[in-house]
Design a protein around this motif. Structure first.
Motif, PDB file in Angstrom:
ATOM      1  N   MET A   6       3.808 -18.597  10.174  1.00  0.00           N
ATOM      2  CA  MET A   6       3.412 -18.336   8.807  1.00  0.00           C
ATOM      3  C   MET A   6       4.626 -17.940   7.988  1.00  0.00           C
ATOM      4  SD  MET A   6      -0.173 -16.389   8.652  1.00  0.00           S
ATOM      5  CE  MET A   6      -0.934 -16.073  10.221  1.00  0.00           C
ATOM      6  N   ASN A   7       4.576 -18.293   6.735  1.00  0.00           N
ATOM      7  CA  ASN A   7       5.663 -17.988   5.828  1.00  0.00           C
ATOM      8  C   ASN A   7       5.184 -16.982   4.789  1.00  0.00           C
ATOM      9  OD1 ASN A   7       8.056 -18.061   4.489  1.00  0.00           O
ATOM     10  ND2 ASN A   7       7.664 -20.017   3.481  1.00  0.00           N
ATOM     11  N   HIS A   8       5.039 -15.720   5.218  1.00  0.00           N
ATOM     12  CA  HIS A   8       4.605 -14.681   4.293  1.00  0.00           C
ATOM     13  C   HIS A   8       5.296 -13.359   4.635  1.00  0.00           C
ATOM     14  CE1 HIS A   8       1.667 -14.053   7.616  1.00  0.00           C
ATOM     15  NE2 HIS A   8       1.820 -12.786   7.300  1.00  0.00           N
ATOM     16  N   THR A   9       5.224 -12.446   3.692  1.00  0.00           N
ATOM     17  CA  THR A   9       5.816 -11.124   3.854  1.00  0.00           C
ATOM     18  C   THR A   9       4.711 -10.081   3.834  1.00  0.00           C
ATOM     19  OG1 THR A   9       7.785 -11.863   2.678  1.00  0.00           O
ATOM     20  CG2 THR A   9       7.461  -9.481   2.858  1.00  0.00           C
ATOM     21  N   VAL A  10       4.745  -9.177   4.779  1.00  0.00           N
ATOM     22  CA  VAL A  10       3.787  -8.078   4.829  1.00  0.00           C
ATOM     23  C   VAL A  10       4.330  -6.924   3.990  1.00  0.00           C
ATOM     24  CG1 VAL A  10       2.712  -6.363   6.331  1.00  0.00           C
ATOM     25  CG2 VAL A  10       2.873  -8.749   7.071  1.00  0.00           C
ATOM     26  N   VAL A  11       3.464  -6.344   3.170  1.00  0.00           N
ATOM     27  CA  VAL A  11       3.831  -5.211   2.312  1.00  0.00           C
ATOM     28  C   VAL A  11       3.256  -3.945   2.931  1.00  0.00           C
ATOM     29  CG1 VAL A  11       3.576  -4.194   0.019  1.00  0.00           C
ATOM     30  CG2 VAL A  11       3.810  -6.684   0.275  1.00  0.00           C
ATOM     31  N   GLN A  12       4.102  -2.930   3.012  1.00  0.00           N
ATOM     32  CA  GLN A  12       3.661  -1.648   3.557  1.00  0.00           C
ATOM     33  C   GLN A  12       4.398  -0.534   2.840  1.00  0.00           C
ATOM     34  OE1 GLN A  12       3.652  -1.407   7.823  1.00  0.00           O
ATOM     35  NE2 GLN A  12       3.614   0.827   7.801  1.00  0.00           N
ATOM     36  N   THR A  13       3.656   0.457   2.353  1.00  0.00           N
ATOM     37  CA  THR A  13       4.250   1.628   1.724  1.00  0.00           C
ATOM     38  C   THR A  13       3.535   2.884   2.188  1.00  0.00           C
ATOM     39  OG1 THR A  13       4.759   2.742  -0.369  1.00  0.00           O
ATOM     40  CG2 THR A  13       2.790   1.350  -0.346  1.00  0.00           C
ATOM     41  N   LYS A  14       4.287   3.952   2.333  1.00  0.00           N
ATOM     42  CA  LYS A  14       3.697   5.242   2.694  1.00  0.00           C
ATOM     43  C   LYS A  14       3.081   5.928   1.477  1.00  0.00           C
ATOM     44  CE  LYS A  14       6.648   5.812   6.615  1.00  0.00           C
ATOM     45  NZ  LYS A  14       6.696   6.557   7.794  1.00  0.00           N
ATOM     46  N   LYS A  15       3.289   5.344   0.291  1.00  0.00           N
ATOM     47  CA  LYS A  15       2.731   5.904  -0.942  1.00  0.00           C
ATOM     48  C   LYS A  15       1.279   5.490  -1.161  1.00  0.00           C
ATOM     49  CE  LYS A  15       7.191   6.270  -3.199  1.00  0.00           C
ATOM     50  NZ  LYS A  15       8.026   5.820  -4.319  1.00  0.00           N
ATOM     51  N   ALA A  16       0.765   4.678  -0.254  1.00  0.00           N
ATOM     52  CA  ALA A  16      -0.647   4.292  -0.239  1.00  0.00           C
ATOM     53  C   ALA A  16      -1.169   4.528   1.176  1.00  0.00           C
ATOM     54  CB  ALA A  16      -0.810   2.825  -0.646  1.00  0.00           C
ATOM     55  N   PRO A  17      -2.478   4.658   1.329  1.00  0.00           N
ATOM     56  CA  PRO A  17      -3.015   4.917   2.670  1.00  0.00           C
ATOM     57  C   PRO A  17      -2.667   3.812   3.664  1.00  0.00           C
ATOM     58  CG  PRO A  17      -4.704   5.226   0.996  1.00  0.00           C
ATOM     59  CD  PRO A  17      -3.522   4.608   0.313  1.00  0.00           C
ATOM     60  N   ALA A  18      -2.377   4.225   4.868  1.00  0.00           N
ATOM     61  CA  ALA A  18      -2.157   3.264   5.947  1.00  0.00           C
ATOM     62  C   ALA A  18      -3.461   2.522   6.214  1.00  0.00           C
ATOM     63  CB  ALA A  18      -1.707   4.003   7.209  1.00  0.00           C
ATOM     64  N   ALA A  19      -3.349   1.309   6.700  1.00  0.00           N
ATOM     65  CA  ALA A  19      -4.529   0.522   7.039  1.00  0.00           C
ATOM     66  C   ALA A  19      -5.353   1.254   8.090  1.00  0.00           C
ATOM     67  CB  ALA A  19      -4.107  -0.851   7.543  1.00  0.00           C
ATOM     68  N   ILE A  20      -6.668   1.220   7.939  1.00  0.00           N
ATOM     69  CA  ILE A  20      -7.550   1.872   8.916  1.00  0.00           C
ATOM     70  C   ILE A  20      -8.194   0.833   9.843  1.00  0.00           C
ATOM     71  CG2 ILE A  20      -7.961   3.929   7.524  1.00  0.00           C
ATOM     72  CD1 ILE A  20     -10.660   2.701   6.700  1.00  0.00           C
ATOM     73  N   GLY A  21      -7.592  -0.343   9.867  1.00  0.00           N
ATOM     74  CA  GLY A  21      -8.067  -1.421  10.727  1.00  0.00           C
ATOM     75  C   GLY A  21      -6.963  -2.440  10.910  1.00  0.00           C
ATOM     76  N   PRO A  22      -7.281  -3.568  11.503  1.00  0.00           N
ATOM     77  CA  PRO A  22      -6.270  -4.600  11.748  1.00  0.00           C
ATOM     78  C   PRO A  22      -6.022  -5.473  10.515  1.00  0.00           C
ATOM     79  CG  PRO A  22      -8.350  -5.261  12.719  1.00  0.00           C
ATOM     80  CD  PRO A  22      -8.558  -3.896  12.139  1.00  0.00           C
ATOM     81  N   TYR A  23      -5.382  -4.887   9.515  1.00  0.00           N
ATOM     82  CA  TYR A  23      -5.027  -5.604   8.285  1.00  0.00           C
ATOM     83  C   TYR A  23      -3.787  -4.986   7.670  1.00  0.00           C
ATOM     84  CZ  TYR A  23      -7.403  -1.697   5.954  1.00  0.00           C
ATOM     85  OH  TYR A  23      -7.784  -0.445   5.546  1.00  0.00           O
ATOM     86  N   SER A  24      -3.179  -5.697   6.736  1.00  0.00           N
ATOM     87  CA  SER A  24      -1.996  -5.212   6.018  1.00  0.00           C
ATOM     88  C   SER A  24      -2.412  -4.690   4.652  1.00  0.00           C
ATOM     89  CB  SER A  24      -0.995  -6.357   5.829  1.00  0.00           C
ATOM     90  OG  SER A  24      -0.591  -6.870   7.080  1.00  0.00           O
ATOM     91  N   GLN A  25      -1.625  -3.771   4.099  1.00  0.00           N
ATOM     92  CA  GLN A  25      -1.908  -3.289   2.746  1.00  0.00           C
ATOM     93  C   GLN A  25      -1.876  -4.451   1.760  1.00  0.00           C
ATOM     94  OE1 GLN A  25       1.203  -0.346   2.513  1.00  0.00           O
ATOM     95  NE2 GLN A  25      -0.264   1.336   2.763  1.00  0.00           N
ATOM     96  N   ALA A  26      -0.932  -5.358   1.952  1.00  0.00           N
ATOM     97  CA  ALA A  26      -0.835  -6.570   1.136  1.00  0.00           C
ATOM     98  C   ALA A  26       0.016  -7.589   1.871  1.00  0.00           C
ATOM     99  CB  ALA A  26      -0.226  -6.271  -0.227  1.00  0.00           C
ATOM    100  N   VAL A  27      -0.132  -8.834   1.444  1.00  0.00           N
ATOM    101  CA  VAL A  27       0.667  -9.927   1.967  1.00  0.00           C
ATOM    102  C   VAL A  27       1.153 -10.745   0.773  1.00  0.00           C
ATOM    103  CG1 VAL A  27       0.608 -12.052   3.326  1.00  0.00           C
ATOM    104  CG2 VAL A  27      -0.589 -10.028   4.156  1.00  0.00           C
ATOM    105  N   ILE A  28       2.429 -11.126   0.809  1.00  0.00           N
ATOM    106  CA  ILE A  28       2.993 -11.977  -0.234  1.00  0.00           C
ATOM    107  C   ILE A  28       3.186 -13.376   0.345  1.00  0.00           C
ATOM    108  CG2 ILE A  28       4.930 -12.374  -1.807  1.00  0.00           C
ATOM    109  CD1 ILE A  28       5.556  -9.332  -1.532  1.00  0.00           C
ATOM    110  N   HIS A  29       2.675 -14.367  -0.360  1.00  0.00           N
ATOM    111  CA  HIS A  29       2.862 -15.766   0.026  1.00  0.00           C
ATOM    112  C   HIS A  29       3.070 -16.578  -1.252  1.00  0.00           C
ATOM    113  CE1 HIS A  29       2.523 -19.380   2.416  1.00  0.00           C
ATOM    114  NE2 HIS A  29       1.689 -19.864   1.509  1.00  0.00           N
ATOM    115  N   ASN A  30       4.165 -17.330  -1.313  1.00  0.00           N
ATOM    116  CA  ASN A  30       4.490 -18.139  -2.496  1.00  0.00           C
ATOM    117  C   ASN A  30       4.444 -17.328  -3.795  1.00  0.00           C
ATOM    118  OD1 ASN A  30       4.934 -20.430  -0.965  1.00  0.00           O
ATOM    119  ND2 ASN A  30       2.844 -21.176  -1.207  1.00  0.00           N
TER     120      ASN A  30
END
Length: 126
Positions: A1-25
């Motif tokens: 896959m050609n995407h970037t996972v977004v993660q910040t400690k300034k928002a709650p950590a994921a409480i399941g198997p997902y990313s806070q956000a994903v960037i694609h194109n």
């Protein structure tokens, strides 16, 4: 896959198997945020207005980490545990968007994670 996972400690950590956000194109797909305090991971106390504000602040931090902002959001999804809260949620939500808000749907659901009152996700561009 050609995407970037977004993660910040300034928002709650994921409480399941997902990313806070994903960037694609250069499109940012933000996961639904619920009203968790990022530091404690506890649901913020108070009613739907306080919960909505925390959700929007959490989304703001994820968008900033992704290099974008509410001004570049094109779509939001709002999930409520009670459609009776629609007006109050709209009041807080509208503070975060200008004259031309994004497309959106609002749906009532039976239950949300941790029994919160509101969850919001969004899609933005960079």
């Amino acid at each position: 896959m050609n995407h970037t996972v977004v993660q910040t400690k300034k928002a709650p950590a994921a409480i399941g198997p997902y990313s806070q956000a994903v960037i694609h194109n250069n499109i940012v797909y933000c996961a639904g945020q619920i009203p968790l305090d990022p530091a404690s991971m506890d649901v913020v106390p108070g009613g739907v207005q306080k919960q909505t504000r925390q959700v929007m602040e959490n989304l703001k931090q994820v968008l900033l980490e992704a290099g974008t902002s509410f001004g570049k959001v094109v779509k939001c999804s709002i999930f409520l545990d009670d459609m009776g809260d629609f007006k109050e949620v709209n009041e807080i939500y509208s503070e975060y968007f200008g004259e031309n808000p994004p497309a959106r749907e609002t749906v009532a659901v039976e239950t949300l994670p941790k029994h919160v009152k509101v969850e919001i996700s969004c899609i933005a561009y960079i």
